[in-house]
Scaffold this motif. Structure first.
Motif, PDB file in Angstrom:
ATOM      1  N   ALA A 127     -64.825  -8.731 105.029  1.00  0.00           N
ATOM      2  CA  ALA A 127     -65.513  -9.706 105.871  1.00  0.00           C
ATOM      3  C   ALA A 127     -65.902  -9.095 107.209  1.00  0.00           C
ATOM      4  O   ALA A 127     -66.950  -9.416 107.778  1.00  0.00           O
ATOM      5  N   GLY A 128     -65.043  -8.200 107.728  1.00  0.00           N
ATOM      6  CA  GLY A 128     -65.348  -7.550 109.008  1.00  0.00           C
ATOM      7  C   GLY A 128     -66.568  -6.669 108.925  1.00  0.00           C
ATOM      8  O   GLY A 128     -67.416  -6.657 109.829  1.00  0.00           O
ATOM      9  N   THR A 129     -66.695  -5.908 107.833  1.00  0.00           N
ATOM     10  CA  THR A 129     -67.871  -5.030 107.694  1.00  0.00           C
ATOM     11  C   THR A 129     -69.116  -5.846 107.362  1.00  0.00           C
ATOM     12  O   THR A 129     -70.222  -5.508 107.787  1.00  0.00           O
ATOM     13  N   ARG A 130     -68.941  -6.929 106.623  1.00  0.00           N
ATOM     14  CA  ARG A 130     -70.101  -7.756 106.281  1.00  0.00           C
ATOM     15  C   ARG A 130     -70.728  -8.405 107.504  1.00  0.00           C
ATOM     16  O   ARG A 130     -71.951  -8.363 107.690  1.00  0.00           O
ATOM     17  N   ILE A 170     -53.773   3.737 101.829  1.00  0.00           N
ATOM     18  CA  ILE A 170     -54.291   2.543 101.169  1.00  0.00           C
ATOM     19  C   ILE A 170     -55.260   1.804 102.085  1.00  0.00           C
ATOM     20  O   ILE A 170     -56.357   1.410 101.674  1.00  0.00           O
ATOM     21  N   LEU A 171     -54.873   1.623 103.351  1.00  0.00           N
ATOM     22  CA  LEU A 171     -55.719   0.894 104.295  1.00  0.00           C
ATOM     23  C   LEU A 171     -57.015   1.656 104.559  1.00  0.00           C
ATOM     24  O   LEU A 171     -58.091   1.049 104.634  1.00  0.00           O
ATOM     25  N   GLY A 172     -56.931   2.982 104.690  1.00  0.00           N
ATOM     26  CA  GLY A 172     -58.145   3.777 104.877  1.00  0.00           C
ATOM     27  C   GLY A 172     -59.081   3.638 103.694  1.00  0.00           C
ATOM     28  O   GLY A 172     -60.312   3.557 103.856  1.00  0.00           O
ATOM     29  N   ILE A 193     -60.404   1.468 113.187  1.00  0.00           N
ATOM     30  CA  ILE A 193     -61.531   0.633 112.754  1.00  0.00           C
ATOM     31  C   ILE A 193     -61.061  -0.426 111.767  1.00  0.00           C
ATOM     32  O   ILE A 193     -61.430  -1.607 111.860  1.00  0.00           O
ATOM     33  N   ALA A 194     -60.219  -0.015 110.814  1.00  0.00           N
ATOM     34  CA  ALA A 194     -59.716  -0.969 109.825  1.00  0.00           C
ATOM     35  C   ALA A 194     -58.935  -2.096 110.497  1.00  0.00           C
ATOM     36  O   ALA A 194     -59.051  -3.269 110.103  1.00  0.00           O
ATOM     37  N   HIS A 195     -58.149  -1.760 111.510  1.00  0.00           N
ATOM     38  CA  HIS A 195     -57.381  -2.756 112.249  1.00  0.00           C
ATOM     39  C   HIS A 195     -58.303  -3.808 112.848  1.00  0.00           C
ATOM     40  O   HIS A 195     -58.042  -5.027 112.758  1.00  0.00           O
ATOM     41  N   SER A 207     -51.270  11.932 116.845  1.00  0.00           N
ATOM     42  CA  SER A 207     -51.975  12.264 115.605  1.00  0.00           C
ATOM     43  C   SER A 207     -52.991  11.161 115.301  1.00  0.00           C
ATOM     44  O   SER A 207     -52.709  10.220 114.556  1.00  0.00           O
ATOM     45  N   PRO A 208     -54.190  11.248 115.882  1.00  0.00           N
ATOM     46  CA  PRO A 208     -55.158  10.152 115.779  1.00  0.00           C
ATOM     47  C   PRO A 208     -55.570   9.849 114.333  1.00  0.00           C
ATOM     48  O   PRO A 208     -55.673  10.747 113.502  1.00  0.00           O
ATOM     49  N   MET A 209     -55.799   8.572 114.056  1.00  0.00           N
ATOM     50  CA  MET A 209     -56.351   8.108 112.785  1.00  0.00           C
ATOM     51  C   MET A 209     -57.465   7.110 113.088  1.00  0.00           C
ATOM     52  O   MET A 209     -57.253   5.896 113.064  1.00  0.00           O
TER      53      MET A 209
END
Length: 368
Positions: free
Chosen positions: A345-348, A229-231, A312-314, A305-307
């Motif tokens: 807001a973070g990506t904006r 969901i977060l991804g 980035i989402a964090h 197990s990298p994600m």
């Protein structure tokens, strides 16, 4: 009887190849020893309030002589409002946690974070060690917590005679919960899962997924699901930001999301981003999102197990919360609780745009 008929009809409609909504045989009797089961519910936040309401309504309608469920919340206004809506035949308001844990046979908890969960269960056990139960008592922990905490709680609860814990996190937003369409995950003691599953389906959720006897597995599974969901939220946020920068209207992007990703949760978060609706009062708070992202990242480190998408989402969640906090402190108009769809807001801001007030809601951005 009506529960049994509903299950049979559902299975007949679904066909023999469809897994059953509840993966356990029905218990021989609805209670433990022939007496009416007293249910308690602790934690009436956005999800807990709806789950408790559905549970109370379903049992009143379908379980003969079922007593009102006993509810408790840290702030009593939530419990009082549920009582006012449903009435004394469906709900009683507990004055203390001690009342819930001593009077109830099955106790559901839906709490905000690991620290609160641990504190509540420590209070439960402290009370029960002074007044040990004479019959079985089941604790159903529905919060999203780190898996090892579930193991700690299991040791704590099982130190009291006749007490069992099952981990039972749920998937779904408050609107999904209101429609009793939650997906419920369970791990822990088999007989306890068996009894609780038939309390929850179909009144609270649409199906149960069994993760076995290792109590930590349900919470691990919950974090894996939340990583999806977060991804997806991160991808939506990046896509809406790119659309605004390139002159594509947000409503057109949302229409595309509905066409190619028609899952209720995804379309709801897409709608929030497309309309700048970040009020988390009826959604999922960004604090909860950051907590879950932190748990997922911890789990990926433990299992090598990298994600990267979650990393980035964090960061984008933290950025969004920092901006929102700044707005609140400056006295600017802001929602009281920021929904985690506010991740956009973070990506904006990374793209040089306004965090929460996109100008790309109602039409295509004019070309130069």
């Amino acid at each position: 009887m009506s529960d049994l008929l509903h299950t049979a009809l559902h299975a007949a409609k679904a066909g023999s190849d469809t897994p059953p909504a509840v993966p356990y045989s029905r218990p021989a009797s609805p209670g433990t020893g022939g007496y009416p089961v007293q249910i308690g519910f602790v934690g009436l936040g956005a999800m807990g309030w709806v789950m408790a309401k559905n549970l109370a309504n379903h049992r009143a309608a379908h379980v003969h002589a079922s007593p009102p469920i006993l509810v408790w919340n840290r702030t009593s206004a939530k419990a009082d409002s549920l009582f006012e809506e449903l009435g004394q035949h469906k709900v009683r308001v507990a004055q203390t946690l001690e009342q819930v844990v001593t009077e109830c046979d099955v106790i559901f908890t839906a709490l905000a974070n690991d620290e609160t969960v641990k504190s509540i269960y420590q209070q439960f056990v402290q009370t029960l060690k002074h007044t040990p139960p004479a019959r079985n008592k089941i604790f159903v922990e529905t919060s999203t917590i780190y898996p090892t905490l579930a193991g700690e709680l299991d040791v704590l609860v099982s130190s009291v005679p006749h007490c069992h814990l099952i981990a039972s996190p749920v998937f779904g937003t408050p609107s999904v919960a209101a429609a009793a369409q939650l997906v419920i995950v369970m791990s822990g003691d088999y007989r306890s899962k068996q009894q609780v599953a038939y309390m929850l389906v179909p009144g609270v959720g649409k199906k149960v997924i069994d993760l076995g006897g290792n109590i930590e597995k349900a919470n691990t599974f919950k974090l894996i699901g939340n990583s999806m969901i977060l991804g997806t939220l991160e991808i939506l946020a990046e896509s809406y930001t790119l659309a605004e920068k390139s002159g594509i209207a947000a409503n057109q992007v949302h229409d595309l999301v509905k066409d190619i990703f028609p899952a209720p949760g995804i379309t709801r978060y897409s709608e929030r981003m497309s309309t700048n609706n970040f009020d988390g009062a009826t959604g999922f708070s960004i604090d909860g999102g950051i907590k879950d992202a932190s748990h997922i990242r911890r789990l990926t480190a433990v299992h090598n197990s990298p994600m990267p998408s979650i990393d980035i989402a964090h960061q984008h969640l933290i950025t969004a919360r920092a901006i929102h906090t700044g707005h609140v402190e400056a006295g600017r108009d802001a929602v009281e609780v920021l929904d985690w769809s506010g991740i956009v807001a973070g990506t904006r801001v990374a793209a040089g745009l306004d965090a929460f007030e996109s100008k790309n809601v109602h039409g295509v951005v004019p070309e130069d």
